[in-house]
Enzyme design. Structure first.
Site, PDB file in Angstrom:
ATOM      1  N   SER A 713       0.691  -1.166   0.205  1.00  7.67           N
ATOM      2  CA  SER A 713       0.013  -0.163   0.212  1.00  7.67           C
ATOM      3  C   SER A 713       0.784   1.379  -0.044  1.00  7.67           C
ATOM      4  CB  SER A 713      -0.947  -0.023   1.105  1.00  7.67           C
ATOM      5  OG  SER A 713      -0.374  -0.020   2.377  1.00  7.67           O
ATOM      6  N   LYS A 756      -7.027   3.246   8.142  1.00  9.95           N
ATOM      7  CA  LYS A 756      -6.183   4.240   7.825  1.00  9.95           C
ATOM      8  C   LYS A 756      -6.670   5.513   7.554  1.00  9.95           C
ATOM      9  CE  LYS A 756      -3.666   0.930   4.697  1.00  9.95           C
ATOM     10  NZ  LYS A 756      -3.567   0.416   3.292  1.00  9.95           N
TER      11      LYS A 756
END
Length: 807
Positions: A713, A756
């Site tokens: 990511s 996140k």
């Protein structure tokens, strides 16, 4: 002096020797009837409470005295040569009986001798003089004193044929009992033969024979000697029969007794007693047969039970197999065959119950409500096998109890952690000593219902040993197509588990047997977000700890900013167990303040949190950079929630090599390589001098090198950092990003978006760059959690650079 008086004098003159084990005291009656009747009893007497002895008029009895009040009473009465009242207490165990704990009738007595015994106790020899009735207690200190009314027992005329016959019968039966009882001293027979007084013989037998205290008290309270003699004869006849029966039993089994048959001897005695009382094994078997008629089992099962019961009836109760067979039949009777509790199909109430006990966990709650809805429409449905997996402390196990309450079902729990024996699931065969059913059947038996909610806790931690594989045995339990005919080795018959709602819990899905995993409906329970933990603490944990520590609601309040400080700076967990412990510590601190009467503000401020819990163990994730070249804010997912991390890159003179630091995993290293190669391939569009790729090394670092990092990511974050370093363009402030990149420059979606984004918000980030394919994940986050944030969705690296870098 008469012969009986000489016996008394000899006993008393040798009293010092009577208690060293060489002689046995036989209380002897004393005094003529007329002499006792002429004694004047004072109207008020000190009351000596007796635990387990009844003193009769005319008898001489040693009494052991150990209570302080009683010892003081004995010394005072002994010095004054007065009278005392001896009264039996109703309950043997009372150490300091009050007037209501004593009987209303006792005996006035004189003290003949006081002997000091080893250990500080006294033995006092009392001479019963006359029966008394307690009128009223006048004081309790230093010992009880009461006003009394002397009662003279009416004595029938010497020519009363019934009374004379009763006395002769009592004498004869008493002598017979002494003769056939091994434990009775033969001196008692000598004493009985030498007592001339009719009153004396009755009271002597009442005093010295093994008669219950309650019966002795009844004899003392009898209205006159005639009534006492009648009752005493009944008791003696019963005692005579019991002694003869005991001797008969012992005679029957004595010939079979040897060293290896002690246990058999005891069982045979019990069996013989039961036969005499008519309460033998056949009675127990009939009770089992009656219970079996109430069971909702099939015809085949009823026939099997009757067959096993008949087999039990043919067994000798003395053999070991009898108890094994009895236990087996009792287990069959205790199981709830076809007995179920009615499900509460009020979906609104079920939802309310689940929300009350657990915050979040929407997917699990929806699945339970779906199951209820189908039952409500269809009327019947095989229970699903759910497996809740996720990190520790998020409420997987406690959820099972909430589900049981919502459904109105019984609840059971089976801990599978460390289990390594298949028999724990399937049960042991009855051929083994100590055999028992498996844990599933035992749990259903305890629940008392065939449709409970059963939690299979820690199913991923089932072991495998030399006694089979328990996870393989669970395959039958957790397969809706097979568990209608579950076979337990101990029962040796089929049991229907299809109505049981099994909920398994696990931390590591990969550790679960693949075949077992295939049979369960897997539901992921992720860790709680900081915002969710704040809600859980405020709505559940705080109230729980206030109640646990006895703190009023208005004496301890913890605002959201204090809870956020506790969560972010003192815990690193997916669940709320450690947070609960910290709140408990604050509650104990507040309880101490209340206990010492200190002044304090009810609200626990962030400063108070640090004062109570100490120096913060973790630092908050704050946005610290902005407007720099080569430093980009990325987003990461961890088991304890989301996190922000910085990707730093810098150019140094060299040969165009890539250097990676920060404890990076293989996937993350590949992302850095892809980012650099993409940058080289697009140098012209980016305005980069290609010579710099040959003369300058690029160093990429991810801070906090002690923490391992991996995953794809950070791809676009590395692209942005490397391009910023080569072009000298600054990174815009308050912006963060997450997404995987490819060599073609396409931005791929990643997971953990919810965690996140909330981590970015806590750090002060206002703008987030995501893959277009992650747009759907934003809709799953509650709007209040993302208020004030903007999201930019991109498809290529060019889109990322346009948004992230200044011109």
């Amino acid at each position: 002096m008469s012969r009986r008086h000489k016996i008394v004098v000899e006993e008393l003159s040798g009293a010092e020797d009577l208690f060293d084990g060489r002689h046995q005291v036989i209380p002897i009656v004393s005094g003529d009837d007329d002499t006792l009747a002429d004694v004047k009893i004072p109207g008020t007497l000190p009351i000596l409470t007796l635990r387990s002895s009844v003193l009769f008029p005319g008898s001489i009895t040693p009494i052991t005295v150990g209570r302080e009040k009683s010892m003081r009473l004995v010394h005072d009465v002994g010095q004054s040569n007065g009278f005392l009242g001896a009264v039996l207490q109703k309950e043997h165990g009372h150490d300091d009986p009050s007037p209501k704990d004593l009987h209303g009738v006792g005996t006035a007595a004189k003290i003949l001798k006081i002997l000091e015994m080893p250990g500080g106790n006294l033995t006092v020899i009392l001479h019963g003089v006359q029966k008394i009735e307690i009128v009223d207690y006048v004081t309790s200190e230093p010992y009880l004193r009461a006003t009394v009314l002397p009662i003279r027992d009416s004595v029938p005329d010497k020519n009363n044929a019934e009374f004379n016959a009763l006395v002769d019968s009592i004498r004869d039966i008493a002598l017979e009992i002494i003769n056939i009882s091994p434990g009775m001293p033969k001196e008692a027979a000598f004493a009985i033969k030498n007592i001339d007084s009719r009153r004396g013989i009755i009271n002597f037998v009442c005093t010295n024979f093994d008669i219950k205290d309650a019966d002795k008290q009844t004899l003392l309270e009898a209205p006159g000697l005639l009534a006492r003699a009648r009752r005493l004869l009944e008791i003696l006849l019963s005692e005579q029969q019991l002694v003869e029966l005991k001797n008969n039993i012992q005679g029957k089994v004595r010939q079979e007794l040897d060293k290896q048959q002690k246990e058999y001897f005891l069982r045979q005695q019990i069996s013989t007693i039961q036969d005499e009382l008519g309460e033998g094994a056949s009675d127990e078997i009939e009770k089992m047969r009656e219970r079996a008629k109430t069971k909702k089992w099939s015809r085949e099962m009823a026939e099997m039970f009757e067959k096993e019961l008949t087999r039990l009836d043919r067994l000798n109760p003395a053999v070991g197999e009898y108890s094994v067979q009895t236990t087996y039949l009792q287990v069959l009777l205790d199981l709830p065959w076809g007995e179920t509790t009615e499900d509460n199909l009020d979906l609104g109430r079920a939802r309310e119950q689940l929300d009350k006990d657990h915050f979040g966990l929407e997917e699990v709650k929806d699945r339970i409500l779906e199951h209820l809805a189908v039952i409500k429409l269809k009327g019947d449905l095989k229970s699903p096998i759910l497996c809740l997996y996720g990190p520790p402390g998020v409420g997987k196990t406690s959820l099972g109890k909430s589900v049981a309450e919502a459904l109105g079902r019984k609840f059971g729990r089976i801990s599978l952690g460390g289990l390594h024996d298949e028999a724990e699931i399937r049960g042991h065969r009855r051929t083994y000593i100590g055999a028992m059913p498996g844990r599933v059947i035992q749990t259903i038996k305890r629940a008392g219902s065939s449709n409970p909610v059963i939690i299979l806790d820690e199913v991923d931690k089932v072991g495998r040993g030399n006694h089979g594989d328990p996870s393989s045995a669970l395959l039958e339990v957790l397969d809706p197509e097979q568990n209608t005919t579950f076979h337990d080795n101990y029962l040796d018959v089929e049991y229907d588990l299809s109505k049981v709602l099994f909920i398994a819990t696990a931390n590591d899905v990969s550790a679960i047997n693949s075949a077992l995993r295939d049979r369960m409906e897997m539901i992921d329970i992720p860790g709680y977000l900081l915002e969710e933990k704040v809600r859980i603490a405020g709505e559940h944990l705080l109230a729980k700890q206030r109640a646990a520590h006895g703190i009023p609601d208005d004496k301890m309040e913890i605002p959201e900013e204090s809870l956020e400080k506790m969560i972010s700076e003192y815990t690193r967990e997916s669940g709320v167990r450690l947070l609960d412990k910290h709140i408990a510590k604050i509650a104990r601190y507040r309880a101490r303040q209340l206990g010492f009467g200190e002044e304090f503000a009810p609200v626990v401020t962030p400063e108070d949190v640090e004062k109570i819990l100490g120096v913060p163990k973790y630092s908050r994730d704050e946005y610290e950079v902005g407007g720099l070249v080569g430093v980009v804010t990325g987003l990461a997912w961890t088991q304890v929630g989301g996190d922000i991390l910085y990707i730093e890159s810098v150019l140094t003179p060299g040969k165009g090599e890539l250097h990676l630091t920060g404890n990076l995993g293989e996937v993350m290293k590949e992302s850095a390589t892809i980012a650099l190669e993409w940058t080289k391939a697009h140098y012209e569009e980016l305005g980069i001098d290609p010579e710099r790729f040959k003369t300058m090394d690029i160093n990429v670092h991810v801070p906090e090198g002690a923490i391992p990092k991996d995953g794809p990511s950070a791809g676009i974050t590395m692209v942005t950092s490397i391009v910023s370093s080569y072009t000298g363009r600054r990174v815009r402030e308050r912006i963060a990003m997450t997404g995987e990149t490819t060599l073609r420059g396409r931005v791929m979606p990643v997971g953990g978006i919810r965690e996140k984004i909330l981590a970015a918000k806590r750090a002060g980030v206002t703008e987030i760059i995501l893959s277009e394919d992650n747009r759907k994940d934003i809709s799953e986050i509650k709007p209040e959690y993302v208020a004030g944030m903007s999201f930019k969705f991109v498809r290529t690296n060019d889109d990322v650079l346009t948004l992230a870098l200044e011109s």
